[in-house]
Design an enzyme around this catalytic site. Sequence first.
Site, PDB file in Angstrom:
ATOM      1  N   CYS A  97       1.331   7.835  -0.142  1.00 17.28           N
ATOM      2  CA  CYS A  97       1.761   6.435  -0.160  1.00 17.28           C
ATOM      3  C   CYS A  97       2.030   5.923   1.264  1.00 17.28           C
ATOM      4  CB  CYS A  97       2.942   6.275  -1.098  1.00 17.28           C
ATOM      5  SG  CYS A  97       3.128   4.590  -1.678  1.00 17.28           S
ATOM      6  N   HIS A 101       2.171   9.385  -5.839  1.00 20.63           N
ATOM      7  CA  HIS A 101       3.190  10.390  -5.508  1.00 20.63           C
ATOM      8  C   HIS A 101       3.127  11.602  -6.437  1.00 20.63           C
ATOM      9  CE1 HIS A 101       5.708   7.901  -2.804  1.00 20.63           C
ATOM     10  NE2 HIS A 101       5.278   6.899  -3.542  1.00 20.63           N
ATOM     11  N   GLU A 138       8.746   3.920   3.462  1.00 22.95           N
ATOM     12  CA  GLU A 138       8.357   2.619   4.003  1.00 22.95           C
ATOM     13  C   GLU A 138       7.630   2.895   5.325  1.00 22.95           C
ATOM     14  OE1 GLU A 138       8.154  -0.599   3.141  1.00 22.95           O
ATOM     15  OE2 GLU A 138       7.344  -0.706   5.162  1.00 22.95           O
ATOM     16  N   SER A 139       6.330   2.608   5.324  1.00 23.03           N
ATOM     17  CA  SER A 139       5.510   3.011   6.466  1.00 23.03           C
ATOM     18  C   SER A 139       5.959   2.378   7.782  1.00 23.03           C
ATOM     19  CB  SER A 139       4.036   2.687   6.199  1.00 23.03           C
ATOM     20  OG  SER A 139       3.876   1.324   5.854  1.00 23.03           O
ATOM     21  N   ARG A 177      -1.514  -2.452   2.424  1.00 25.25           N
ATOM     22  CA  ARG A 177      -0.156  -2.152   1.947  1.00 25.25           C
ATOM     23  C   ARG A 177       0.181  -3.015   0.734  1.00 25.25           C
ATOM     24  NH1 ARG A 177       3.805  -3.888   5.433  1.00 25.25           N
ATOM     25  NH2 ARG A 177       5.284  -2.534   4.396  1.00 25.25           N
ATOM     26  N   GLU A 186       4.252  14.434  -5.932  1.00 23.60           N
ATOM     27  CA  GLU A 186       5.483  15.223  -5.755  1.00 23.60           C
ATOM     28  C   GLU A 186       6.587  14.826  -6.720  1.00 23.60           C
ATOM     29  OE1 GLU A 186       4.369  12.916  -3.772  1.00 23.60           O
ATOM     30  OE2 GLU A 186       6.010  11.608  -3.127  1.00 23.60           O
TER      31      GLU A 186
HETATM   32  N1  GLN Z   1       4.998  -0.110   0.329  1.00 23.42           N
HETATM   33  C1  GLN Z   1       5.351   1.011   1.155  1.00 23.42           C
HETATM   34  C2  GLN Z   1       4.836   0.847   2.574  1.00 23.42           C
HETATM   35  O1  GLN Z   1       4.146  -0.075   2.861  1.00 23.42           O
HETATM   36  C3  GLN Z   1       4.838   2.330   0.596  1.00 23.42           C
HETATM   37  C4  GLN Z   1       5.542   2.643  -0.691  1.00 23.42           C
HETATM   38  C5  GLN Z   1       5.699   4.098  -0.969  1.00 23.42           C
HETATM   39  O2  GLN Z   1       5.578   4.947  -0.084  1.00 23.42           O
HETATM   40  N2  GLN Z   1       6.062   4.410  -2.195  1.00 23.42           N
HETATM   41  O3  GLN Z   1       5.125   1.683   3.380  1.00 23.42           O
END
Ligand code: GLN
Length: 198
Positions: free
Chosen positions: A85, A180, A54-55, A114, A182
Site C-alpha cells: 500500500c 495488505h 501514509e506514504s 494514490r 499482513e
Molecule cells: N492512502 C495511503 C497513502 O497514500 C496509503 C494507505 C495504506 O497504506 N493503507 O499513503
Amino acid sequence: MAGSINVPLVGVLALQGDVREHESALRSLGAKVLLVRRPEELARVDGLVIPGGESSVIDKLSRIFGLREPIREQIRAGMPVYGTCAGLILLADAVLDAIEGQQSFGGIDIAVRRNAFGGQVESFETELEVPELGDEAVHATFIRAPIVERVGAAARALASLPDGRVVAVEQGNLLGTSFHPEINGETRFHRRFLAKCI
Ligand code: GLN
C-alpha cells in the site's frame, strides 16, 4: 549481511504504519526481524519491508531520519524490498495525486495513483487470483489503496482486479501490493519476499 544462509535478517521500516503486522508475519515464517529507523540498522538487513500507512509521512520521516538516500542506494544495489500500500507507493518510479513535495524512493517501473478508489469506497476486501502464488485465491484488503496505472517494460503485473486494474507488481528483487496481506494472515507474498533475501 547479518543473517545466516537460511535465516535472513529482514528489516521493517518502522517510521510509521502497520509495522507490527509485518513483523509478526515475517517472524511466523521464521525470519529474524529488525525494526529499521536508522541508516546503521538498514545496513545490517538482508531485505526490507515498507509497511502500509501514509506514504507522504513515511517519505518525510525517511528524509528527517537520514534514510532516504541509503534506502535508494540499497534499492539500486539490488536489496530485496516488499512494499504494501503506502510501501508500494514509495517503491513506484512515478506517483500520481501525490501531495506537494511528496517523493518516492522509486525502483519499480510503474506509475501509481494514490487513494485511487475515491471517497465512498475507500476500503474493501476481495478475493484475488495470483497465478504466481498458486491456485488458492488471495484474500485482499484494500485500505485507501493505490492503483498501478502504468506498468513499464521493466516491471511485471502479478495480480489485477476483475476490471483489469493492476494491484500487485514485481521487478527483480522488488515486490509491491496495493493491498495488505499482513492483516489477513496471508503469508505467500512475505514468503516470496523472503526467498529473495536468502
Ligand atoms: N492512502 C495511503 C497513502 O497514500 C496509503 C494507505 C495504506 O497504506 N493503507 O499513503
